[in-house]
Scaffold this motif. Sequence first.
Motif, PDB file in Angstrom:
ATOM      1  N   LYS A   1     -22.413 -38.263-119.399  1.00  0.00           N
ATOM      2  CA  LYS A   1     -21.832 -37.142-118.434  1.00  0.00           C
ATOM      3  C   LYS A   1     -22.063 -35.761-118.948  1.00  0.00           C
ATOM      4  CE  LYS A   1     -17.855 -34.789-116.222  1.00  0.00           C
ATOM      5  NZ  LYS A   1     -16.727 -34.953-116.053  1.00  0.00           N
ATOM      6  N   VAL A   2     -21.771 -36.046-120.759  1.00  0.00           N
ATOM      7  CA  VAL A   2     -21.952 -34.707-121.727  1.00  0.00           C
ATOM      8  C   VAL A   2     -23.419 -34.373-122.357  1.00  0.00           C
ATOM      9  CG1 VAL A   2     -21.608 -34.039-123.779  1.00  0.00           C
ATOM     10  CG2 VAL A   2     -20.042 -34.744-122.818  1.00  0.00           C
ATOM     11  N   ASN A   3     -24.162 -35.636-122.536  1.00  0.00           N
ATOM     12  CA  ASN A   3     -25.760 -35.573-123.404  1.00  0.00           C
ATOM     13  C   ASN A   3     -26.538 -35.809-121.988  1.00  0.00           C
ATOM     14  OD1 ASN A   3     -23.600 -35.964-126.129  1.00  0.00           O
ATOM     15  ND2 ASN A   3     -23.621 -37.229-126.006  1.00  0.00           N
ATOM     16  N   GLY A   4     -26.323 -35.785-120.674  1.00  0.00           N
ATOM     17  CA  GLY A   4     -26.878 -36.031-119.396  1.00  0.00           C
ATOM     18  C   GLY A   4     -27.712 -37.188-119.637  1.00  0.00           C
ATOM     19  N   PRO A   5     -28.894 -37.730-119.267  1.00  0.00           N
ATOM     20  CA  PRO A   5     -29.567 -39.104-118.590  1.00  0.00           C
ATOM     21  C   PRO A   5     -30.041 -39.079-120.194  1.00  0.00           C
ATOM     22  CG  PRO A   5     -30.285 -37.066-116.777  1.00  0.00           C
ATOM     23  CD  PRO A   5     -29.749 -36.300-118.212  1.00  0.00           C
ATOM     24  N   PHE A   6     -29.899 -40.875-120.427  1.00  0.00           N
ATOM     25  CA  PHE A   6     -30.440 -41.382-121.745  1.00  0.00           C
ATOM     26  C   PHE A   6     -31.954 -42.526-120.492  1.00  0.00           C
ATOM     27  CE2 PHE A   6     -30.486 -45.416-124.148  1.00  0.00           C
ATOM     28  CZ  PHE A   6     -30.577 -44.811-125.772  1.00  0.00           C
ATOM     29  N   PRO A   7     -33.035 -42.197-120.856  1.00  0.00           N
ATOM     30  CA  PRO A   7     -33.677 -43.258-120.616  1.00  0.00           C
ATOM     31  C   PRO A   7     -34.083 -44.472-121.255  1.00  0.00           C
ATOM     32  CG  PRO A   7     -35.002 -41.530-121.530  1.00  0.00           C
ATOM     33  CD  PRO A   7     -33.714 -41.343-121.771  1.00  0.00           C
ATOM     34  N   ILE A   8     -33.965 -45.106-121.027  1.00  0.00           N
ATOM     35  CA  ILE A   8     -34.355 -46.655-121.541  1.00  0.00           C
ATOM     36  C   ILE A   8     -36.193 -47.593-121.193  1.00  0.00           C
ATOM     37  CG2 ILE A   8     -33.771 -49.405-121.762  1.00  0.00           C
ATOM     38  CD1 ILE A   8     -30.572 -47.592-121.546  1.00  0.00           C
ATOM     39  N   ILE A   9     -36.189 -47.459-120.117  1.00  0.00           N
ATOM     40  CA  ILE A   9     -38.120 -47.390-119.472  1.00  0.00           C
ATOM     41  C   ILE A   9     -38.215 -45.475-118.938  1.00  0.00           C
ATOM     42  CG2 ILE A   9     -39.501 -48.513-118.587  1.00  0.00           C
ATOM     43  CD1 ILE A   9     -37.659 -50.684-119.280  1.00  0.00           C
ATOM     44  N   PRO A  10     -38.771 -44.579-119.957  1.00  0.00           N
ATOM     45  CA  PRO A  10     -39.120 -43.409-119.142  1.00  0.00           C
ATOM     46  C   PRO A  10     -39.582 -43.666-117.933  1.00  0.00           C
ATOM     47  CG  PRO A  10     -40.056 -43.621-121.369  1.00  0.00           C
ATOM     48  CD  PRO A  10     -39.671 -44.636-121.273  1.00  0.00           C
ATOM     49  N   LYS A  11     -39.313 -42.565-116.748  1.00  0.00           N
ATOM     50  CA  LYS A  11     -39.714 -42.368-115.530  1.00  0.00           C
ATOM     51  C   LYS A  11     -39.901 -44.402-114.436  1.00  0.00           C
ATOM     52  CE  LYS A  11     -42.415 -38.950-116.296  1.00  0.00           C
ATOM     53  NZ  LYS A  11     -41.416 -37.503-115.666  1.00  0.00           N
ATOM     54  N   VAL A  12     -38.602 -44.632-115.810  1.00  0.00           N
ATOM     55  CA  VAL A  12     -38.665 -46.457-114.401  1.00  0.00           C
ATOM     56  C   VAL A  12     -36.927 -46.757-114.731  1.00  0.00           C
ATOM     57  CG1 VAL A  12     -39.119 -48.601-114.191  1.00  0.00           C
ATOM     58  CG2 VAL A  12     -41.135 -47.394-115.704  1.00  0.00           C
ATOM     59  N   PHE A  13     -36.158 -46.758-115.692  1.00  0.00           N
ATOM     60  CA  PHE A  13     -34.895 -47.217-115.358  1.00  0.00           C
ATOM     61  C   PHE A  13     -34.338 -46.271-116.683  1.00  0.00           C
ATOM     62  CE2 PHE A  13     -31.827 -49.765-117.792  1.00  0.00           C
ATOM     63  CZ  PHE A  13     -30.611 -49.727-116.244  1.00  0.00           C
ATOM     64  N   SER A  14     -33.078 -45.691-116.371  1.00  0.00           N
ATOM     65  CA  SER A  14     -32.351 -45.005-116.870  1.00  0.00           C
ATOM     66  C   SER A  14     -30.979 -44.952-116.984  1.00  0.00           C
ATOM     67  CB  SER A  14     -32.838 -43.046-116.813  1.00  0.00           C
ATOM     68  OG  SER A  14     -33.608 -42.836-117.084  1.00  0.00           O
TER      69      SER A  14
END
Length: 167
Positions: free
Chosen positions: A29-42
Amino acid sequence: MKKFRHLIYVVLLIALDQFTKYLAATTLKVNGPFPIIPKVFSLYYHENNGAVWGIMSGKISFLIITSIIIMTGMVLFYFKIPAGKRYNFMRIVLVFLSAGAIGNLIDRSINRYVVDFIYFELIDFPIFNLADCYVTGSAALLIILSLFYYKDEDFAFLNRKEEQKHE
């Protein structure tokens, strides 16, 4: 003893769900999205004030009451399940189904929304949470078990007439 152990599992699964939602709320909520696998899973913070995929948005009271009614039915069903190894799968499914339902019920009751944070970007799948995984996976497994593992006679315990014959 087995029922107590299942209750402990429900509590642990709820705790895991609530902990992951807490982490999502305090970091994503504070830092924004966190991509695990960019453009696939976040991991992506989202507040859902409806049911699955946002349907019935804003109908929190209805969803809370419905959840309580369904949970009551599941508990009654759980206690009617006969003893024996044949029904272990059903009990485990109900443990996960209950934990998921209670996890989201807690959110709706306290926050008036459910915290979702798992996002499959590749297919633009609606954002969901761990409790949703419990509910969806266990519901699918319950359908599969009902179709391919359990037979009609395995559900005879649900028939009141059958129950009265055995008394």
